[in-house]
Design a protein around this motif. Structure first.
Motif, PDB file in Angstrom:
ATOM      1  N   SER A  86       0.821  -1.215   0.000  1.00  0.00           N
ATOM      2  CA  SER A  86       0.000   0.000   0.000  1.00  0.00           C
ATOM      3  C   SER A  86       0.855   1.265   0.000  1.00  0.00           C
ATOM      4  N   VAL A  87       1.962   1.240   0.723  1.00  0.00           N
ATOM      5  CA  VAL A  87       2.859   2.395   0.743  1.00  0.00           C
ATOM      6  C   VAL A  87       3.514   2.577  -0.626  1.00  0.00           C
ATOM      7  N   ILE A  88       3.953   1.477  -1.222  1.00  0.00           N
ATOM      8  CA  ILE A  88       4.540   1.549  -2.567  1.00  0.00           C
ATOM      9  C   ILE A  88       3.518   2.137  -3.543  1.00  0.00           C
ATOM     10  N   ARG A  89       2.282   1.679  -3.445  1.00  0.00           N
ATOM     11  CA  ARG A  89       1.222   2.196  -4.325  1.00  0.00           C
ATOM     12  C   ARG A  89       1.018   3.697  -4.114  1.00  0.00           C
ATOM     13  N   ALA A  90       0.972   4.136  -2.862  1.00  0.00           N
ATOM     14  CA  ALA A  90       0.774   5.565  -2.567  1.00  0.00           C
ATOM     15  C   ALA A  90       1.899   6.407  -3.163  1.00  0.00           C
ATOM     16  N   VAL A  91       3.132   5.941  -3.033  1.00  0.00           N
ATOM     17  CA  VAL A  91       4.276   6.666  -3.600  1.00  0.00           C
ATOM     18  C   VAL A  91       4.161   6.710  -5.121  1.00  0.00           C
ATOM     19  N   CYS A  92       3.872   5.568  -5.735  1.00  0.00           N
ATOM     20  CA  CYS A  92       3.756   5.511  -7.195  1.00  0.00           C
ATOM     21  C   CYS A  92       2.647   6.418  -7.710  1.00  0.00           C
ATOM     22  N   GLU A  93       1.502   6.397  -7.054  1.00  0.00           N
ATOM     23  CA  GLU A  93       0.392   7.236  -7.506  1.00  0.00           C
ATOM     24  C   GLU A  93       0.710   8.715  -7.316  1.00  0.00           C
ATOM     25  N   SER A  94       1.410   9.049  -6.242  1.00  0.00           N
ATOM     26  CA  SER A  94       1.794  10.436  -5.997  1.00  0.00           C
ATOM     27  C   SER A  94       2.761  10.939  -7.065  1.00  0.00           C
ATOM     28  N   GLU A  95       3.650  10.067  -7.494  1.00  0.00           N
ATOM     29  CA  GLU A  95       4.683  10.443  -8.475  1.00  0.00           C
ATOM     30  C   GLU A  95       4.288  10.106  -9.911  1.00  0.00           C
ATOM     31  N   THR A  96       3.106   9.537 -10.096  1.00  0.00           N
ATOM     32  CA  THR A  96       2.619   9.048 -11.395  1.00  0.00           C
ATOM     33  C   THR A  96       3.590   8.052 -12.028  1.00  0.00           C
ATOM     34  N   TRP A  97       4.097   7.136 -11.194  1.00  0.00           N
ATOM     35  CA  TRP A  97       4.946   6.051 -11.662  1.00  0.00           C
ATOM     36  C   TRP A  97       4.070   4.844 -11.956  1.00  0.00           C
ATOM     37  N   GLU A  98       4.488   4.057 -12.933  1.00  0.00           N
ATOM     38  CA  GLU A  98       3.742   2.859 -13.305  1.00  0.00           C
ATOM     39  C   GLU A  98       4.100   1.655 -12.455  1.00  0.00           C
ATOM     40  N   LEU A  99       5.261   1.676 -11.838  1.00  0.00           N
ATOM     41  CA  LEU A  99       5.746   0.517 -11.100  1.00  0.00           C
ATOM     42  C   LEU A  99       6.631   0.971  -9.959  1.00  0.00           C
ATOM     43  N   TRP A 114      14.228  -8.734  -4.549  1.00  0.00           N
ATOM     44  CA  TRP A 114      12.959  -8.085  -4.847  1.00  0.00           C
ATOM     45  C   TRP A 114      11.900  -8.743  -3.981  1.00  0.00           C
ATOM     46  N   THR A 115      11.353  -7.975  -3.028  1.00  0.00           N
ATOM     47  CA  THR A 115      10.432  -8.531  -2.051  1.00  0.00           C
ATOM     48  C   THR A 115       8.975  -8.214  -2.359  1.00  0.00           C
ATOM     49  N   GLU A 116       8.712  -6.986  -2.777  1.00  0.00           N
ATOM     50  CA  GLU A 116       7.324  -6.570  -2.998  1.00  0.00           C
ATOM     51  C   GLU A 116       7.277  -5.548  -4.122  1.00  0.00           C
ATOM     52  N   ALA A 117       6.111  -5.448  -4.766  1.00  0.00           N
ATOM     53  CA  ALA A 117       5.944  -4.486  -5.860  1.00  0.00           C
ATOM     54  C   ALA A 117       4.479  -4.093  -5.992  1.00  0.00           C
ATOM     55  N   TRP A 118       4.268  -2.986  -6.647  1.00  0.00           N
ATOM     56  CA  TRP A 118       2.935  -2.544  -7.052  1.00  0.00           C
ATOM     57  C   TRP A 118       3.083  -1.976  -8.446  1.00  0.00           C
ATOM     58  N   ASN A 119       2.081  -2.206  -9.298  1.00  0.00           N
ATOM     59  CA  ASN A 119       2.112  -1.615 -10.639  1.00  0.00           C
ATOM     60  C   ASN A 119       0.701  -1.309 -11.117  1.00  0.00           C
ATOM     61  N   VAL A 120       0.629  -0.401 -12.089  1.00  0.00           N
ATOM     62  CA  VAL A 120      -0.653  -0.075 -12.699  1.00  0.00           C
ATOM     63  C   VAL A 120      -1.144  -1.288 -13.477  1.00  0.00           C
ATOM     64  N   VAL A 125       3.329  -3.675 -18.440  1.00  0.00           N
ATOM     65  CA  VAL A 125       3.940  -3.590 -17.108  1.00  0.00           C
ATOM     66  C   VAL A 125       3.789  -4.926 -16.388  1.00  0.00           C
ATOM     67  N   ASP A 126       2.615  -5.556 -16.506  1.00  0.00           N
ATOM     68  CA  ASP A 126       2.411  -6.879 -15.898  1.00  0.00           C
ATOM     69  C   ASP A 126       3.433  -7.884 -16.441  1.00  0.00           C
ATOM     70  N   LYS A 127       3.664  -7.852 -17.733  1.00  0.00           N
ATOM     71  CA  LYS A 127       4.634  -8.763 -18.362  1.00  0.00           C
ATOM     72  C   LYS A 127       6.032  -8.488 -17.825  1.00  0.00           C
ATOM     73  N   PHE A 128       6.401  -7.218 -17.728  1.00  0.00           N
ATOM     74  CA  PHE A 128       7.714  -6.854 -17.194  1.00  0.00           C
ATOM     75  C   PHE A 128       7.881  -7.390 -15.776  1.00  0.00           C
ATOM     76  N   VAL A 129       6.860  -7.211 -14.939  1.00  0.00           N
ATOM     77  CA  VAL A 129       6.918  -7.672 -13.549  1.00  0.00           C
ATOM     78  C   VAL A 129       7.087  -9.190 -13.502  1.00  0.00           C
ATOM     79  N   ARG A 130       6.326  -9.919 -14.309  1.00  0.00           N
ATOM     80  CA  ARG A 130       6.444 -11.384 -14.336  1.00  0.00           C
ATOM     81  C   ARG A 130       7.855 -11.816 -14.741  1.00  0.00           C
ATOM     82  N   GLU A 131       8.394 -11.171 -15.764  1.00  0.00           N
ATOM     83  CA  GLU A 131       9.713 -11.548 -16.280  1.00  0.00           C
ATOM     84  C   GLU A 131      10.853 -11.152 -15.348  1.00  0.00           C
TER      85      GLU A 131
END
Length: 156
Positions: A86-99, A114-120, A125-131
């Motif tokens: 949730s914190v990662i998401r808040a930072v990303c949304e504030s900065e308009t980052w996709e991941l 790599w422990t945790e992630a959030w993405n739009v 982007v989903d493919k990048f995260v999976r890979e």
């Protein structure tokens, strides 16, 4: 402008904030104030326009909003993993980052994991995260990629 010209409800000045994106991708926020100058018979003569860079103020407001959002997330925390995401998401949304990704230090192995992630929600982007999910960063530059049982190094 039409409201200023028309004198709508006695409005002779107008102010608004606008966001512009520069060629380099950076953002410029400005406050634009327009005033109509009239003669003695109230006949419009000319406009006076003032433009002020308010980027720093907008950045401060955004960071303050992010700080409050993170405080709310922490106050409502149920689990460390959900809170982190949730914190990662808040930072990303504030900065308009996709991941956004969180890397944990594994000192015995000398790695960042790599422990945790959030993405739009976006197929690319989903493919990048999976890979990229299996990548570990080793001190000294380069990547240790242990996906699919193979070990591969890439210099960056």
């Amino acid at each position: 402008m039409a409201r200023v010209l028309g004198g709508d409800s006695g409005v002779f000045t107008q102010q608004q904030e606008k966001r512009y994106v520069r060629k380099d991708g950076s953002t410029l926020w400005v406050s634009i104030a327009v005033a109509l100058v009239s003669d003695d018979r109230n006949k419009p003569q000319y406009f006076v326009t003032a433009i002020q860079d308010i980027s720093e103020r907008k950045r401060t407001e955004a960071l303050s909003g992010l700080e409050h959002a993170v405080a709310r997330i922490l106050a409502d925390a149920d689990s460390a993993a959900a809170t982190l995401k949730s914190v990662i998401r808040a930072v990303c949304e504030s900065e308009t980052w996709e991941l956004g990704r969180y890397w944990r230090v594994d000192e015995p192995a000398g790695l960042l994991r790599w422990t945790e992630a959030w993405n739009v929600a976006d197929a690319a982007v989903d493919k990048f995260v999976r890979e990229e999910r299996g990548i570990e960063e080793r001190g000294g530059g380069g990547r240790d990629d242990r996906r699919r049982g193979a070990r591969r190094w890439r210099q960056e």
